[in-house]
Enzyme design. Structure first.
Site, PDB file in Angstrom:
ATOM      1  N   CYS A  95       0.876  -1.176   0.000  1.00  0.00           N
ATOM      2  CA  CYS A  95       0.000   0.000   0.000  1.00  0.00           C
ATOM      3  C   CYS A  95       0.912   1.226   0.000  1.00  0.00           C
ATOM      4  CB  CYS A  95      -0.962  -0.033   1.202  1.00  0.00           C
ATOM      5  SG  CYS A  95      -0.140  -0.155   2.805  1.00  0.00           S
ATOM      6  N   ARG A 122      -2.276  -0.915   5.369  1.00  0.00           N
ATOM      7  CA  ARG A 122      -3.406  -1.498   4.648  1.00  0.00           C
ATOM      8  C   ARG A 122      -3.020  -2.841   4.027  1.00  0.00           C
ATOM      9  NH1 ARG A 122      -4.879   3.738   1.054  1.00  0.00           N
ATOM     10  NH2 ARG A 122      -2.640   4.059   1.368  1.00  0.00           N
TER      11      ARG A 122
END
Length: 249
Positions: A208, A213
């Site tokens: 990410c 994430r």
């Protein structure tokens, strides 16, 4: 809830410090996610080296004999980062509390206001390099047909530039709508991933902006039984900063 008082259970709360102080699960200890980031790393947010990470976990009473449950109030996002960090250093007796603080509170379960004092332990860090991708590994596998690279950022971030060949799959695709749960039903999610070309016969690399994430998607894939998953810790912050690395738009 059935094991909340078990002496071998370690609950790690990865919420904001103020939220933790206002109420948390009984016996939980607070983990400030930035405290697990290496200040000497080339880009912000990368994981602490083994000895420093072991010191953080030892202070919180995490030992080889404990079972760890991690929770937050953001669909498991920061909790998954801690789970990946534990796996990175060889600790797999750990789980994510799906629903997290929100579901626990909504169900009227017991909460505590006084921080727990975990007895210091001796965490042993044994690096598992199969959980990690760095930029050199990723650059060497860009054309490997056995490797699938997954960009877990938003649509605009992906469009502005991504690792060549990366499949876009926003981490939020894993989260059910109108729910505090951290993951959709397994069969439904597996079908969605397969339609995007993300299948368990491949080695998957998630990334990410800074590896948080991507850690959630790493956890989701491991939860589904994918055997070979790596998190690119430096992620886009590092990739776009290394001279000469290709960028696709």
């Amino acid at each position: 809830a059935a094991h909340i008082d078990h002496p071998a259970l370690r609950l790690l709360d990865v919420r904001d410090g103020g939220h933790f102080a206002a109420g948390h699960l009984p016996h939980a200890v607070h983990v400030d996610l930035p405290a697990l980031a290496d200040p000497a790393a080339s880009v912000p947010g990368m994981l602490l080296p083994p000895a420093a990470f072991a010191a953080q976990m030892s202070r919180r009473g995490v030992t080889p004999d404990t079972t760890v449950v991690v929770y937050d109030d953001n669909w498991g996002l920061p909790a998954a980062r801690v789970l990946w960090a534990l796996a990175r250093y060889g600790f797999t007796r750990a789980a994510l509390l799906t629903g997290g603080w929100d579901a626990w509170q909504a169900e009227g379960r017991p909460i505590a206001l006084t921080p727990a004092l975990a007895a210091p332990g001796a965490f042993i860090a044994r690096a598992d390099d199969t959980t990690l991708a760095d930029w050199t590994w990723l650059a060497a596998h860009l054309d490997d047909p056995d490797v699938v690279i997954v960009d877990t950022r938003g649509v605009k971030e992906y469009a502005d530039g991504h690792v060549p060949g990366a499949i876009h799959w926003d981490w939020l695709n894993a989260v059910p709508v109108n729910s505090w749960e951290s993951v959709r039903p397994a069969a439904e999610l597996a079908a969605d991933l397969a339609s995007a070309g993300i299948t368990p016969d491949k080695e998957i690399v998630t990334y990410c902006r800074s590896g948080v994430r991507a850690a959630h998607t790493y956890w989701v894939l491991r939860h589904l039984g994918f055997p070979r998953v790596r998190n690119y810790d430096g992620s886009w912050l590092e990739w776009q900063a290394v001279p000469g690395l290709p960028v696709e738009r």
